[in-house]
Design an enzyme around this catalytic site. Structure first.
Site, PDB file in Angstrom:
ATOM      1  N   ALA A   1       0.876  -1.183   0.000  1.00 40.52           N
ATOM      2  CA  ALA A   1       0.000   0.000   0.000  1.00 40.52           C
ATOM      3  C   ALA A   1       0.913   1.232   0.000  1.00 40.52           C
ATOM      4  CB  ALA A   1      -0.967  -0.002   1.186  1.00 40.52           C
ATOM      5  N   LEU A   2       1.756   1.276  -0.998  1.00 43.58           N
ATOM      6  CA  LEU A   2       2.872   2.227  -1.010  1.00 43.58           C
ATOM      7  C   LEU A   2       2.416   3.674  -1.195  1.00 43.58           C
ATOM      8  CD1 LEU A   2       5.373   0.157  -3.189  1.00 43.58           C
ATOM      9  CD2 LEU A   2       5.156   0.219  -0.692  1.00 43.58           C
TER      10      LEU A   2
ATOM     11  N   HIS B   1       7.262   5.570   1.478  1.00 41.75           N
ATOM     12  CA  HIS B   1       7.989   4.374   1.045  1.00 41.75           C
ATOM     13  C   HIS B   1       8.915   4.711  -0.137  1.00 41.75           C
ATOM     14  CE1 HIS B   1       4.093   2.448   2.553  1.00 41.75           C
ATOM     15  NE2 HIS B   1       5.003   1.854   3.298  1.00 41.75           N
TER      16      HIS B   1
ATOM     17  N   GLN C   1      12.007   7.118   9.546  1.00 41.75           N
ATOM     18  CA  GLN C   1      11.972   7.724  10.888  1.00 41.75           C
ATOM     19  C   GLN C   1      10.534   7.810  11.421  1.00 41.75           C
ATOM     20  OE1 GLN C   1      14.261   8.422  12.985  1.00 41.75           O
ATOM     21  NE2 GLN C   1      12.897   9.427  14.446  1.00 41.75           N
TER      22      GLN C   1
ATOM     23  N   ASP D   1       8.549   5.520  11.908  1.00 44.27           N
ATOM     24  CA  ASP D   1       8.402   4.462  12.911  1.00 44.27           C
ATOM     25  C   ASP D   1       9.636   4.469  13.807  1.00 44.27           C
ATOM     26  OD1 ASP D   1       5.892   2.778  11.937  1.00 44.27           O
ATOM     27  OD2 ASP D   1       7.009   3.440  10.191  1.00 44.27           O
TER      28      ASP D   1
HETATM   29  P1  AMP Z   1       5.327  -0.064   6.320  1.00 48.29           P
HETATM   30  O1  AMP Z   1       4.890  -0.471   4.957  1.00 48.29           O
HETATM   31  O2  AMP Z   1       4.334   0.773   7.059  1.00 48.29           O
HETATM   32  O3  AMP Z   1       5.870  -1.213   7.133  1.00 48.29           O
HETATM   33  O4  AMP Z   1       6.565   0.897   6.107  1.00 48.29           O
HETATM   34  C1  AMP Z   1       7.697   0.487   5.396  1.00 48.29           C
HETATM   35  C2  AMP Z   1       8.816   1.469   5.634  1.00 48.29           C
HETATM   36  O5  AMP Z   1       8.418   2.756   5.185  1.00 48.29           O
HETATM   37  C3  AMP Z   1       9.160   1.599   7.127  1.00 48.29           C
HETATM   38  O6  AMP Z   1      10.567   1.696   7.269  1.00 48.29           O
HETATM   39  C4  AMP Z   1       8.477   2.868   7.499  1.00 48.29           C
HETATM   40  O7  AMP Z   1       9.097   3.531   8.588  1.00 48.29           O
HETATM   41  C5  AMP Z   1       8.619   3.682   6.223  1.00 48.29           C
HETATM   42  N1  AMP Z   1       7.626   4.753   6.185  1.00 48.29           N
HETATM   43  C6  AMP Z   1       6.294   4.639   6.381  1.00 48.29           C
HETATM   44  N2  AMP Z   1       5.700   5.846   6.338  1.00 48.29           N
HETATM   45  C7  AMP Z   1       6.677   6.753   6.114  1.00 48.29           C
HETATM   46  C8  AMP Z   1       6.708   8.168   5.983  1.00 48.29           C
HETATM   47  N3  AMP Z   1       5.607   8.913   6.055  1.00 48.29           N
HETATM   48  N4  AMP Z   1       7.898   8.754   5.762  1.00 48.29           N
HETATM   49  C9  AMP Z   1       9.035   8.013   5.687  1.00 48.29           C
HETATM   50  N5  AMP Z   1       9.081   6.679   5.805  1.00 48.29           N
HETATM   51  C10 AMP Z   1       7.915   6.047   6.016  1.00 48.29           C
END
Ligand code: AMP
Length: 284
Positions: free
Chosen positions: A32-33, A37, A148, A150
């Site tokens: 769900a990029l 991401h 950052q 998370d």
């Molecule tokens: P997820 O798909 O939510 O597991 O996120 C995958 C990666 O994208 C993780 O390292 C998250 O910290 C990063 N990420 C998610 N949202 C953001 C954002 N708004 N800004 C920067 N990195 C993000």
């Protein structure tokens, strides 16, 4: 872009990359990029000759009453976005391939995994560090990229990498936000238009803390209360935590002079959102 489903095929691909003398950069995701991401993918593209991404909605990091079943999934669209960013290989395993029957081994950073989100999401970080260690063993990258956004996840993964002597460079990218300040998140898709406005309370709370720091306030207790007040003023939001902690240990700090992490989590309706601010330098 090559799409690989099996861990063995991914390991074979990775061996080929290494044998060719290329550096492999890796961006793990749950799909769900969004632009957050993709900012990590762009960083990987700039720092490594070969770029891998993964899409895996990891059941182990969801609690029994959380949104594993309904987590947004958009595989075709994600593939198009990754292809446009010139990702070389996408690792997209099925749950059974990652957790075959009888899988019993987990990786957990003791104590740290119970702080911040770990307190209201028991087992969450154990699920994260387990899947990330598996992904790193499968993809075997030289560099791995995390957001950052998370911040507690970053702390857990950094500590795991240190404690287990993982041979990988961890790179952390800044939080990417919507134009009005809301931190991008796949879970923002759950918000209806009214909740979308209410969700801004998290960013507003952080901005309030930043404003007070800029004005000279140094007492973390005063700053925390001021941030919590902003969340309390938004009737649609329910605070989980707002804390000022050391960004490595995630323990509350008494002194913000050497930098700290201001982290907030709140529910808007049934959607749990997080955001944070690094004070005293570094990505924010
Ligand atoms: P997820 O798909 O939510 O597991 O996120 C995958 C990666 O994208 C993780 O390292 C998250 O910290 C990063 N990420 C998610 N949202 C953001 C954002 N708004 N800004 C920067 N990195 C993000």
């Amino acid at each position: 872009m090559k799409i690989i489903e099996s861990p063995e095929d991914m390991q074979r691909f990775s061996r080929g990359v290494r044998r060719a003398g290329k550096r492999l950069g890796f961006v793990p995701t749950m799909g769900a990029l969004h632009a957050g991401h993709l900012s990590l993918v762009k960083m990987a593209r700039a720092q490594a000759e070969c770029v891998a991404a993964s899409i895996f909605v990891n059941p182990l990091q969801f609690g029994p009453n959380e949104d594993f079943g309904t987590y947004p999934r958009a595989f075709e669209r994600d593939c198009r976005l990754l292809e446009a960013e010139k990702v070389d290989v996408l690792f997209a395993p099925k749950v059974e391939a990652m957790y075959p029957p009888g899988a019993k081994t987990v990786v957990e950073v003791e104590e740290l995994s119970e702080r911040l989100d770990g307190r209201s999401r028991p087992g969450h970080f154990k699920g994260v560090t387990t899947v990330v260690s598996k992904l790193l063993n499968i993809v075997q990258p030289d560099l791995v990229f995390f957001g950052q956004k998370d911040a507690a996840q970053v702390a857990n993964i950094r500590r795991m990498a240190r404690d287990l002597n993982l041979d990988v460079q961890i790179v952390v990218g800044s939080i990417v936000r919507e134009a009005d300040g809301l931190a991008m998140s796949s879970r923002n898709a759950y918000l209806d238009p009214q909740q979308r406005k209410q969700a801004l309370a998290l960013h507003r709370a952080l901005m309030r803390v930043q404003f007070l720091i800029d004005r000279g306030e140094r007492n973390p207790h005063v700053l925390v209360e001021a941030g919590k007040q902003v969340i309390a003023e938004e009737k649609g939001a329910r605070l989980d935590y707002l804390e000022i902690v050391d960004s490595d240990t995630l323990e509350p700090v008494e002194d913000i002079a050497h930098g700290a992490l201001v982290a907030v989590a709140a529910w808007v309706g049934t959607t749990r959102l997080i955001d944070n601010l690094l004070i005293g330098g570094g990505p924010s």
